[in-house]
Design a protein around this motif. Sequence first.
Motif, PDB file in Angstrom:
ATOM      1  N   ALA A 108       0.797  -1.171   0.024  1.00 18.66           N
ATOM      2  CA  ALA A 108      -0.282  -0.334   0.119  1.00 18.66           C
ATOM      3  C   ALA A 108       0.915   1.396   0.071  1.00 18.66           C
ATOM      4  O   ALA A 108       0.027   2.248   0.070  1.00 18.66           O
ATOM      5  N   THR A 109       2.101   1.378   0.752  1.00 19.84           N
ATOM      6  CA  THR A 109       2.756   2.621   1.335  1.00 19.84           C
ATOM      7  C   THR A 109       3.716   2.882  -0.574  1.00 19.84           C
ATOM      8  O   THR A 109       4.257   2.033  -1.353  1.00 19.84           O
ATOM      9  N   PRO A 110       3.256   4.071  -1.413  1.00 15.58           N
ATOM     10  CA  PRO A 110       4.059   4.392  -2.664  1.00 15.58           C
ATOM     11  C   PRO A 110       5.240   5.165  -3.093  1.00 15.58           C
ATOM     12  O   PRO A 110       5.820   5.187  -1.066  1.00 15.58           O
ATOM     13  N   VAL A 111       6.023   4.329  -3.734  1.00 17.50           N
ATOM     14  CA  VAL A 111       7.715   5.161  -3.467  1.00 17.50           C
ATOM     15  C   VAL A 111       8.018   6.545  -4.380  1.00 17.50           C
ATOM     16  O   VAL A 111       7.208   5.970  -5.420  1.00 17.50           O
ATOM     17  N   PRO A 112       9.005   6.973  -3.848  1.00 25.19           N
ATOM     18  CA  PRO A 112       8.658   8.226  -4.410  1.00 25.19           C
ATOM     19  C   PRO A 112       9.619   7.909  -5.822  1.00 25.19           C
ATOM     20  O   PRO A 112      10.570   7.561  -6.214  1.00 25.19           O
ATOM     21  N   SER A 113       8.683   8.664  -6.710  1.00 20.46           N
ATOM     22  CA  SER A 113       8.817   7.878  -8.264  1.00 20.46           C
ATOM     23  C   SER A 113      10.222   8.992  -8.704  1.00 20.46           C
ATOM     24  O   SER A 113      10.764  10.316  -8.091  1.00 20.46           O
ATOM     25  N   ILE A 114      11.058   8.605  -9.613  1.00 21.66           N
ATOM     26  CA  ILE A 114      12.585   8.969  -9.610  1.00 21.66           C
ATOM     27  C   ILE A 114      12.236   9.532 -11.389  1.00 21.66           C
ATOM     28  O   ILE A 114      13.196  10.168 -12.074  1.00 21.66           O
ATOM     29  N   THR A 115      11.440   9.540 -12.259  1.00 19.17           N
ATOM     30  CA  THR A 115      11.244   9.869 -13.295  1.00 19.17           C
ATOM     31  C   THR A 115      11.822  11.747 -13.436  1.00 19.17           C
ATOM     32  O   THR A 115      11.900  12.018 -14.565  1.00 19.17           O
ATOM     33  N   SER A 116      11.816  12.643 -12.139  1.00 13.50           N
ATOM     34  CA  SER A 116      12.160  13.794 -12.536  1.00 13.50           C
ATOM     35  C   SER A 116      14.075  14.052 -12.728  1.00 13.50           C
ATOM     36  O   SER A 116      14.127  14.810 -13.434  1.00 13.50           O
ATOM     37  N   ILE A 117      14.232  12.803 -12.306  1.00 13.30           N
ATOM     38  CA  ILE A 117      15.987  13.261 -11.828  1.00 13.30           C
ATOM     39  C   ILE A 117      16.464  12.286 -13.742  1.00 13.30           C
ATOM     40  O   ILE A 117      17.145  12.344 -14.450  1.00 13.30           O
ATOM     41  N   TRP A 118      15.402  10.895 -13.759  1.00  9.74           N
ATOM     42  CA  TRP A 118      15.971  10.140 -14.658  1.00  9.74           C
ATOM     43  C   TRP A 118      14.648   9.681 -15.512  1.00  9.74           C
ATOM     44  O   TRP A 118      14.202   8.892 -15.047  1.00  9.74           O
ATOM     45  N   PRO A 119      14.705  10.232 -16.416  1.00  9.49           N
ATOM     46  CA  PRO A 119      13.588  10.503 -17.227  1.00  9.49           C
ATOM     47  C   PRO A 119      13.094   8.940 -18.394  1.00  9.49           C
ATOM     48  O   PRO A 119      12.031   7.932 -17.718  1.00  9.49           O
ATOM     49  N   ASN A 120      13.964   7.353 -18.045  1.00  7.33           N
ATOM     50  CA  ASN A 120      13.638   6.494 -18.784  1.00  7.33           C
ATOM     51  C   ASN A 120      13.573   5.714 -17.110  1.00  7.33           C
ATOM     52  O   ASN A 120      12.914   4.735 -17.450  1.00  7.33           O
ATOM     53  N   ALA A 121      13.491   6.013 -16.147  1.00  7.35           N
ATOM     54  CA  ALA A 121      12.862   5.538 -14.982  1.00  7.35           C
ATOM     55  C   ALA A 121      11.541   5.167 -14.805  1.00  7.35           C
ATOM     56  O   ALA A 121      10.908   4.313 -14.627  1.00  7.35           O
TER      57      ALA A 121
END
Length: 287
Positions: free
Chosen positions: A102-115
């Motif tokens: 249930a707990t989301p993980v912070p996305s790192i798409t703003s750091i690496w778009p390929n994520a």
Amino acid sequence: MAVLHSAPKYASNEGVGDALKAALGDKVVGVHEEHGELILTVARAALADVMRTLRDDHEYQQMMEIAGVDYPSRAERFEVNYCLLSVTKNHRVIIKISTDEATPVPSITSIWPNAGWLEREVFDLYGVLFAGNEDLRRILTDYGFEGHPFRKDFPLTGHVELRYSEEDKRVVYQPVTLPQDFRSFDFMSPWEGADYVLPGDEKAAETPAPPPVDKPQTTDKPSDTGAGAKTDAKASDKVSAGAPAEETGGKDADAPKPTEDRPAKEERKGKTKDTPEATEVKKEDGE
């Protein structure tokens, strides 16, 4: 003699873990080295800050892969591993965090778009949620797929099956009906042994064990097995005598009688004689 290779070697991990731990502070939960890789376990909430620091201050320019792992016995059953590569230092590091369903993980798409693609893959296969990913959709499974197939408790045959319906003239989904239960798992390693009774084990309990032997038979002396000097002498006598002597009563076999000569043929009549030249084909002129 030193061997030169065109491919450069990876940089050593010596001192890197301590330097990164000092730079990241309390954001790092643990640091250890395994299989030649440096692994940093960080706090889930600080993931984005850690990734940005590693990219900007420590020259880890590329995020190569995101991989999920499922440990059903843990409270936070999922691990998300980020593989980073420093092109300038030729060094790799793995960043690891843990979470639950249930707990989301912070996305790192703003750091690496390929994520974005890799986070969608972890979400599809494990069900891990990523906060900040604006396109968190399934990427490998089919439309309308139920469940997450890389979870350890996911059934081997799935929950629904896809088939073509002749009645509806289209592809339909329907629940899987199995004659036996495939959805109960004990997560036990087959090398550790199981407590339950497997099919066929009940026969071992029905068969009584053989009675114990008071005095086991041993062959400590050659005479107990029938071997010895006398037996070896008899065997050598039979081998030296040979099979023909046994069959003929000890006498040598007579030599075969010579074959009678064939009577001479009568001389052929006519001009042709029985000579090799007479049987050869005559060659035409010019050949």
